[in-house]
Scaffold this motif. Structure first.
Motif, PDB file in Angstrom:
ATOM      1  N   THR A 163       0.853   1.273  -5.171  1.00  0.00           N
ATOM      2  CA  THR A 163       0.312   0.014  -4.653  1.00  0.00           C
ATOM      3  C   THR A 163      -0.402   0.226  -3.332  1.00  0.00           C
ATOM      4  O   THR A 163      -0.356   1.299  -2.743  1.00  0.00           O
ATOM      5  CB  THR A 163       1.438  -1.021  -4.452  1.00  0.00           C
ATOM      6  N   ALA A 258       0.764  -8.955  -5.267  1.00  0.00           N
ATOM      7  CA  ALA A 258       1.415  -7.697  -5.600  1.00  0.00           C
ATOM      8  C   ALA A 258       2.851  -7.743  -5.090  1.00  0.00           C
ATOM      9  O   ALA A 258       3.086  -7.863  -3.889  1.00  0.00           O
ATOM     10  CB  ALA A 258       0.668  -6.522  -4.961  1.00  0.00           C
ATOM     11  N   THR A 293      -1.237  -2.820 -10.302  1.00  0.00           N
ATOM     12  CA  THR A 293      -0.802  -1.433 -10.348  1.00  0.00           C
ATOM     13  C   THR A 293      -0.745  -0.967 -11.793  1.00  0.00           C
ATOM     14  O   THR A 293      -0.533  -1.788 -12.694  1.00  0.00           O
ATOM     15  CB  THR A 293       0.591  -1.273  -9.689  1.00  0.00           C
TER      16      THR A 293
END
Length: 392
Positions: A163, A258, A293
């Protein structure tokens, strides 16, 4: 092949000079305010079956670490300063193996020297605050029983390692951050960190990032440590990240949150530390959003046996398996490139280490990688490595 930059050479020489100067001081007595450690690690690694080609690559890692007890040095009660210098050089064996999760935990994309960590910690009884260039994986998402294994996913879960703008604040580049840790009892802890989302240290292109334009990575972990460790963690980026597939009406990547979570167990299974053939086990499971990701989640599990032979107190044997679950969107990307996308990439590793001289250790390792690169049709990769470690 160029193995280091001029800046890397300068930092490496600086580190060696720093270490030599400190070691030469008579203050390095038992009650010294300084503590210094230096380790040189050299690997030869590469696939002997599968992968793009069957060959080996040499790579190495020099780490010099210094800790200063500020109470002993200047009377600053409860304060500690830490500095670590890192230099990496050599090749990239994963270019031959072609895996997504990597095969060697000292491999870097840009060989160079750098300041790895530089932080100040203040203790307040059962609490502490740490600030500076900080490696998230030094205290978060870590299990002692997985520490001998060489494959990168045994260090930190791939769903978090993949990430951020250029990776989170872990090896090989850290970022400015603040960590707070509280231990309500001798067997429990709670810790949280806020770290610049864009990693960069002295020695990296651009150096330390101080503008925080990409936001911060927020992480929290709570654990129980009565016997081994059981912990749960959460992480999230403060600014949205690019979706790896979806585009908006303007043709730009859709912005997504995320985030992820993990659970880990690190537990002795047989005997205690120092016993002959003591065994510890670890189990870790992590999940992520899967939009920003390649990995929607994964898991690692394994065993560590220490003092395998009674007459060799430093002998250790470890077996581990790492599973990286690929997100639907990343599988879509692979399929768009003409590959038969697999749902995962998995690694099995067996390694043994032993000290063959007072400061010298040898560690052979064997890895078997299924669906390298996420390609269902790819031949499994068999990877051999030999690690040489010297305590300087």
């Amino acid at each position: 092949m160029t193995v280091t930059t001029m800046g890397g050479r300068r930092l490496a020489l600086l580190g060696l000079a720093f270490g030599a100067a400190l070691l030469s001081q008579p203050a390095f007595a038992q009650d010294s305010a300084w503590a210094l450690a230096a380790t040189y690690t050299a690997d030869v690694a590469g696939p002997v079956s599968g992968g793009a080609s069957q060959a080996g690559r040499f790579l190495d890692n020099l780490m010099i670490e210094g800790d200063l007890d500020l109470d002993k040095a200047i009377g600053w009660a409860g304060a500690t300063a830490h500095l670590s210098l890192l230099n990496n050089s050599g090749g990239a064996p994963n270019d031959l193996a072609g895996t997504l999760q990597g095969i060697n935990n000292i491999e870097v994309t840009r060989p160079r020297g750098k300041v790895y960590e530089a932080w100040l910690q203040q203790d307040f009884g059962r609490a502490s605050v740490r600030a500076g260039l900080y490696d998230l994986n030094s205290e978060f998402y870590t299990t002692d029983a997985s520490g001998l294994l060489i494959a990168p996913p045994f260090g930190i879960g791939s769903e978090l390692a993949a990430t951020g703008p250029n990776g989170p604040s872990i090896f090989p580049s850290t970022a400015l951050g603040l960590r707070v840790r509280i231990a309500p009892s001798d067997a429990t802890y709670i810790q949280a960190a806020a770290i610049n989302a864009k990693a960069g240290a002295l020695g990296d292109p651009g150096g330390v990032n101080t503008d925080f334009d990409d936001g911060v990575l927020l992480a929290a972990e709570a654990g129980w440590t009565r016997r081994g460790k059981v912990a749960v963690g959460l992480w999230r980026y403060s600014r949205d990240q690019n979706d790896i597939v979806d585009l908006d009406a303007a043709g730009l990547p859709v912005q997504r949150t995320a985030a992820g979570a993990y659970l880990l167990v690190d537990h002795p299974l047989r005997g205690a530390q120092g016993d002959i053939r003591a065994v510890a086990g670890f189990l870790r499971v992590g999940v992520s959003d899967g939009d920003t990701t390649p990995f929607k989640g994964g898991g690692q599990a394994g065993l560590l046996m220490t003092q395998v032979f009674g007459g060799r107190p430093d002998s250790a044997l470890s077996l581990g398996v790492a599973y990286g679950g690929l997100s639907d969107k990343f599988q879509q990307t692979l399929a768009g490139g003409g590959l038969s996308a697999a749902s995962s990439e998995s690694t099995l590793e067996l390694t043994y280490a032993d000290k063959v001289a007072p400061r010298l250790s040898l560690q052979p390792s064997l890895q078997y990688v299924v669906h390298p690169g996420g390609d269902r049709d790819a031949e499994a990769a068999v990877v051999l490595a030999l690690r040489v470690s010297i305590d300087l």
